[in-house]
Scaffold this active site. Structure first.
Site, PDB file in Angstrom:
ATOM      1  N   ASN A  22     -30.314  48.542 -11.335  1.00 16.40           N
ATOM      2  CA  ASN A  22     -30.286  49.739 -12.166  1.00 16.40           C
ATOM      3  C   ASN A  22     -31.331  49.562 -13.258  1.00 16.40           C
ATOM      4  O   ASN A  22     -31.102  48.866 -14.246  1.00 16.40           O
ATOM      5  CB  ASN A  22     -28.881  49.888 -12.759  1.00 16.40           C
ATOM      6  CG  ASN A  22     -28.767  51.093 -13.680  1.00 16.40           C
ATOM      7  OD1 ASN A  22     -29.725  51.830 -13.892  1.00 16.40           O
ATOM      8  ND2 ASN A  22     -27.580  51.274 -14.236  1.00 16.40           N
ATOM      9  N   ARG A  50     -29.778  52.303  -8.244  1.00 16.67           N
ATOM     10  CA  ARG A  50     -29.142  53.461  -8.885  1.00 16.67           C
ATOM     11  C   ARG A  50     -30.264  54.362  -9.398  1.00 16.67           C
ATOM     12  O   ARG A  50     -31.156  53.907 -10.118  1.00 16.67           O
ATOM     13  CB  ARG A  50     -28.287  53.010 -10.060  1.00 16.67           C
ATOM     14  CG  ARG A  50     -27.713  54.192 -10.790  1.00 16.67           C
ATOM     15  CD  ARG A  50     -27.349  53.868 -12.194  1.00 16.67           C
ATOM     16  NE  ARG A  50     -26.832  55.059 -12.860  1.00 16.67           N
ATOM     17  CZ  ARG A  50     -26.964  55.269 -14.148  1.00 16.67           C
ATOM     18  NH1 ARG A  50     -27.592  54.411 -14.918  1.00 16.67           N
ATOM     19  NH2 ARG A  50     -26.470  56.352 -14.695  1.00 16.67           N
ATOM     20  N   HIS A  89     -22.976  60.678 -13.455  1.00 21.12           N
ATOM     21  CA  HIS A  89     -21.854  59.740 -13.253  1.00 21.12           C
ATOM     22  C   HIS A  89     -21.207  59.941 -11.885  1.00 21.12           C
ATOM     23  O   HIS A  89     -20.034  59.601 -11.682  1.00 21.12           O
ATOM     24  CB  HIS A  89     -20.734  59.919 -14.306  1.00 21.12           C
ATOM     25  CG  HIS A  89     -21.094  59.433 -15.679  1.00 21.12           C
ATOM     26  ND1 HIS A  89     -20.639  60.062 -16.810  1.00 21.12           N
ATOM     27  CD2 HIS A  89     -21.823  58.386 -16.097  1.00 21.12           C
ATOM     28  CE1 HIS A  89     -21.079  59.424 -17.876  1.00 21.12           C
ATOM     29  NE2 HIS A  89     -21.814  58.390 -17.469  1.00 21.12           N
ATOM     30  N   ASN A 106     -19.977  54.846 -23.062  1.00 19.39           N
ATOM     31  CA  ASN A 106     -20.931  55.321 -24.066  1.00 19.39           C
ATOM     32  C   ASN A 106     -21.375  56.732 -23.718  1.00 19.39           C
ATOM     33  O   ASN A 106     -21.519  57.584 -24.576  1.00 19.39           O
ATOM     34  CB  ASN A 106     -22.133  54.375 -24.139  1.00 19.39           C
ATOM     35  CG  ASN A 106     -21.792  53.156 -24.958  1.00 19.39           C
ATOM     36  OD1 ASN A 106     -21.219  53.282 -26.038  1.00 19.39           O
ATOM     37  ND2 ASN A 106     -22.105  51.989 -24.443  1.00 19.39           N
ATOM     38  N   GLY A 107     -21.611  56.939 -22.425  1.00 20.56           N
ATOM     39  CA  GLY A 107     -21.777  58.296 -21.911  1.00 20.56           C
ATOM     40  C   GLY A 107     -20.433  58.680 -21.309  1.00 20.56           C
ATOM     41  O   GLY A 107     -19.764  57.830 -20.726  1.00 20.56           O
ATOM     42  N   ARG A 143     -24.169  61.080 -28.152  1.00 21.19           N
ATOM     43  CA  ARG A 143     -24.544  62.430 -27.696  1.00 21.19           C
ATOM     44  C   ARG A 143     -23.517  63.450 -28.148  1.00 21.19           C
ATOM     45  O   ARG A 143     -22.313  63.176 -28.086  1.00 21.19           O
ATOM     46  CB  ARG A 143     -24.657  62.460 -26.162  1.00 21.19           C
ATOM     47  CG  ARG A 143     -25.965  61.905 -25.652  1.00 21.19           C
ATOM     48  CD  ARG A 143     -25.974  61.832 -24.145  1.00 21.19           C
ATOM     49  NE  ARG A 143     -25.921  60.453 -23.704  1.00 21.19           N
ATOM     50  CZ  ARG A 143     -25.639  60.069 -22.458  1.00 21.19           C
ATOM     51  NH1 ARG A 143     -25.339  60.948 -21.542  1.00 21.19           N
ATOM     52  NH2 ARG A 143     -25.650  58.798 -22.142  1.00 21.19           N
ATOM     53  N   MET A 172     -16.116  53.010 -29.792  1.00 21.11           N
ATOM     54  CA  MET A 172     -14.744  53.483 -29.983  1.00 21.11           C
ATOM     55  C   MET A 172     -13.839  52.407 -30.580  1.00 21.11           C
ATOM     56  O   MET A 172     -12.987  52.715 -31.428  1.00 21.11           O
ATOM     57  CB  MET A 172     -14.186  53.986 -28.643  1.00 21.11           C
ATOM     58  CG  MET A 172     -12.837  54.625 -28.750  1.00 21.11           C
ATOM     59  SD  MET A 172     -12.784  56.030 -29.893  1.00 21.11           S
ATOM     60  CE  MET A 172     -13.095  57.396 -28.812  1.00 21.11           C
ATOM     61  N   GLY A 194     -11.673  54.739 -21.230  1.00 23.33           N
ATOM     62  CA  GLY A 194     -10.579  55.213 -20.373  1.00 23.33           C
ATOM     63  C   GLY A 194      -9.767  54.074 -19.783  1.00 23.33           C
ATOM     64  O   GLY A 194      -8.547  54.184 -19.605  1.00 23.33           O
ATOM     65  N   GLU A 218     -19.098  51.020 -10.151  1.00 19.42           N
ATOM     66  CA  GLU A 218     -20.315  51.708  -9.713  1.00 19.42           C
ATOM     67  C   GLU A 218     -21.168  50.812  -8.819  1.00 19.42           C
ATOM     68  O   GLU A 218     -21.714  51.265  -7.815  1.00 19.42           O
ATOM     69  CB  GLU A 218     -21.100  52.198 -10.932  1.00 19.42           C
ATOM     70  CG  GLU A 218     -20.407  53.385 -11.582  1.00 19.42           C
ATOM     71  CD  GLU A 218     -20.960  53.761 -12.938  1.00 19.42           C
ATOM     72  OE1 GLU A 218     -20.648  53.037 -13.914  1.00 19.42           O
ATOM     73  OE2 GLU A 218     -21.697  54.750 -13.034  1.00 19.42           O
TER      74      GLU A 218
HETATM   75  P1  ADP Z   1     -21.306  52.245 -20.732  1.00 22.42           P
HETATM   76  O1  ADP Z   1     -21.216  53.727 -20.655  1.00 22.42           O
HETATM   77  O2  ADP Z   1     -22.435  51.764 -21.592  1.00 22.42           O
HETATM   78  O3  ADP Z   1     -21.179  51.532 -19.406  1.00 22.42           O
HETATM   79  P2  ADP Z   1     -18.602  51.266 -21.192  1.00 22.42           P
HETATM   80  O4  ADP Z   1     -18.018  51.968 -20.019  1.00 22.42           O
HETATM   81  O5  ADP Z   1     -18.663  49.780 -21.180  1.00 22.42           O
HETATM   82  O6  ADP Z   1     -20.019  51.836 -21.596  1.00 22.42           O
HETATM   83  O7  ADP Z   1     -17.746  51.728 -22.467  1.00 22.42           O
HETATM   84  C1  ADP Z   1     -18.088  51.341 -23.755  1.00 22.42           C
HETATM   85  C2  ADP Z   1     -17.073  51.945 -24.720  1.00 22.42           C
HETATM   86  O8  ADP Z   1     -15.769  51.442 -24.383  1.00 22.42           O
HETATM   87  C3  ADP Z   1     -17.333  51.589 -26.164  1.00 22.42           C
HETATM   88  O9  ADP Z   1     -17.168  52.736 -26.980  1.00 22.42           O
HETATM   89  C4  ADP Z   1     -16.230  50.583 -26.448  1.00 22.42           C
HETATM   90  O10 ADP Z   1     -15.853  50.571 -27.795  1.00 22.42           O
HETATM   91  C5  ADP Z   1     -15.121  51.140 -25.595  1.00 22.42           C
HETATM   92  N1  ADP Z   1     -14.026  50.182 -25.430  1.00 22.42           N
HETATM   93  C6  ADP Z   1     -14.033  48.994 -24.772  1.00 22.42           C
HETATM   94  N2  ADP Z   1     -12.829  48.369 -24.911  1.00 22.42           N
HETATM   95  C7  ADP Z   1     -12.057  49.193 -25.694  1.00 22.42           C
HETATM   96  C8  ADP Z   1     -10.727  49.133 -26.207  1.00 22.42           C
HETATM   97  N3  ADP Z   1      -9.940  48.097 -25.964  1.00 22.42           N
HETATM   98  N4  ADP Z   1     -10.300  50.165 -26.956  1.00 22.42           N
HETATM   99  C9  ADP Z   1     -11.082  51.218 -27.221  1.00 22.42           C
HETATM  100  N5  ADP Z   1     -12.332  51.342 -26.778  1.00 22.42           N
HETATM  101  C10 ADP Z   1     -12.825  50.346 -26.018  1.00 22.42           C
END
Ligand code: ADP
Length: 406
Positions: free
Chosen positions: A9, A83, A171, A201-202, A231, A274, A323, A375
């Site tokens: 990627n 990707r 996505h 993040n997205g 965003r 987050m 999530g 993914e």
């Molecule tokens: P990307 O889109 O870059 O792949 P990720 O899917 O890894 O990102 O998600 C990153 C986000 O997940 C960040 O905002 C991070 O703070 C959040 N995150 C990871 N663990 C937790 C948690 N235990 N509680 C709340 N948010 C979390």
């Protein structure tokens, strides 16, 4: 047979890679970052789960790929899966041929930051591994099943017919994997109506009917839809004129603000992360509290809107870093959808171990599941399937030639 596939990627200054084989525990993965700068380095996990860090000052994409490929070549990957964010109107993963590479190049105006970086990676791996089949797996492909009433904007027709202005969605690899895996766990593989919330993040949402995407929150670009790390998601499009007239901003400044300075970061004036915001909110930071509330409310609104694309609602899947890991965000989001009849189990939601899949409702409404996305695994699987189809097509062709010769 499932063999090992190298998944690449390529971003503008980074390359994520993973060597995916049959057993998920055997996966080797890493990230080459800060490419083109003195801090360029690779960080990753090798076989046996050991940490790897290689400094490679000023290395570009090609140099980094050379080092990555050198390190994994003894594992004999049988194919490379790339990707690719934007496939234009391509509807499925494709073997990389000069024609498909041209189609990726043609889609560059729709993904000006991503597609050129993917093409750098594709060119480099083709030069370094000319004998390996290479496949492009598109983020947009899964959403090509959306009906016109979901993908068209209410804009003058020529913008669609002559300039491809429409909703594409992104996505797709994650929504496809999570909805397939989730419906399998629910005992109705690729059947029924499901909503997915990919929150990282997205972030984006998707409505899936009988295994096919029927609507999604992202549009022409990944800016449309729900609130994300930096965003904005949906805003009134007249904000451009407002900012230009009142603040004298040009289009590039406005675009940068909407993409890089908005979302959770903009609302909180603190962080796009987050976890940081949840901690700050617990300590009384009101901006962080509001950012979380806007995130969950708008996410619920998006899920409710997308449910219009489904004849019936079987349930909801949460995935992505937020999530998968935040019971708090899942609970808050579901609390904004009371009329859907969801019955979240606080115990199951809070008790779900990080990174695991599981059902978190009490069982008498639409289901709610957490399904960790994969993914890389999905890209490897699609790559494998495209390569196998290519081989069987070649075998059939040679049978025809032999019969003709005989
Ligand atoms: P990307 O889109 O870059 O792949 P990720 O899917 O890894 O990102 O998600 C990153 C986000 O997940 C960040 O905002 C991070 O703070 C959040 N995150 C990871 N663990 C937790 C948690 N235990 N509680 C709340 N948010 C979390």
């Amino acid at each position: 047979m499932y063999t090992s596939v190298l998944v690449i990627n390529c971003g503008s200054s980074s390359i994520k890679y993973a060597l995916v084989s049959e057993r998920r525990e055997d996966r080797i993965f890493g990230l080459a970052e800060n490419l083109g700068s003195p801090e360029a380095r690779i960080k990753g996990i090798t076989t046996g789960g050991e940490a790897l860090e290689i400094s490679m000052p000023n290395a570009d994409h090609e140099k980094a790929l050379e080092i990555i490929l050198e390190r994994i070549s003894h594992h004999n990957p049988q194919a490379i899966g790339h990707r690719v964010v934007h496939g234009g109107t391509l509807t499925k993963a494709e073997l990389l041929t000069p024609e498909i590479i041209d189609r990726i190049r043609e889609a560059t105006p729709l993904a000006p930051l991503h597609n050129p970086a993917h093409l750098v990676g594709i060119t480099a791996t083709m030069r370094l591994f000319p004998e390996l089949p290479q496949v492009a797996v598109f983020d947009t492909a899964f959403h090509q099943t959306m009906p016109a009433h979901a993908y068209r904007y209410a804009l003058p027709k020529f913008l669609y017919t002559m300039h491809n202005v429409r909703r594409y969605g992104f996505h797709g690899t994650s929504h496809a994997y999570v909805s397939e895996r989730g419906s399998e766990l629910a005992g109705s593989f690729k059947q029924g109506g499901w909503l997915t919330a990919h929150l990282g993040n997205g972030s984006s949402t998707c409505a899936i009917w009988n295994g096919q995407s029927v609507d999604t929150s992202m549009g022409l670009t990944p800016l449309e839809g729900v609130v994300m790390g930096t965003r904005s998601g949906d805003v009134d499009p007249s904000i451009h004129r407002f900012l230009a007239s009142n603040l004298g901003w040009d289009i590039y400044k406005i675009d940068k603000m909407l993409n890089n300075e908005s979302g959770l970061l903009g609302l909180s004036d603190l962080s796009n992360d987050m976890r940081t915001l949840i901690e700050a909110s617990e300590q009384g930071n009101e901006d962080a509290t509001l950012a979380i509330e806007v995130f969950c409310y708008r996410l619920a609104k998006s899920l409710a809107a997308l449910s219009c694309g489904l004849p019936q609602l079987n349930g909801l899947f949460f995935t992505g870093g937020i999530g998968e890991n935040s019971a708090f965000i899942r609970e808050k989001t579901v609390s904004y959808l009371p009329h859907f009849g969801f019955n979240l189990s606080k115990e199951k939601n809070d008790g779900l171990k990080r990174g695991t899949e599981g059902r978190i409702d009490v069982g008498n409404g639409p289901q709610i599941w957490v399904v960790p996305t994969d993914e890389e695994g999905r890209i490897a699987k699609e790559t494998q399937s495209v390569v196998e189809q290519g081989v069987s097509a070649a075998v059939k062709k040679s049978d025809v030639v032999e019969e003709a010769v005989a």
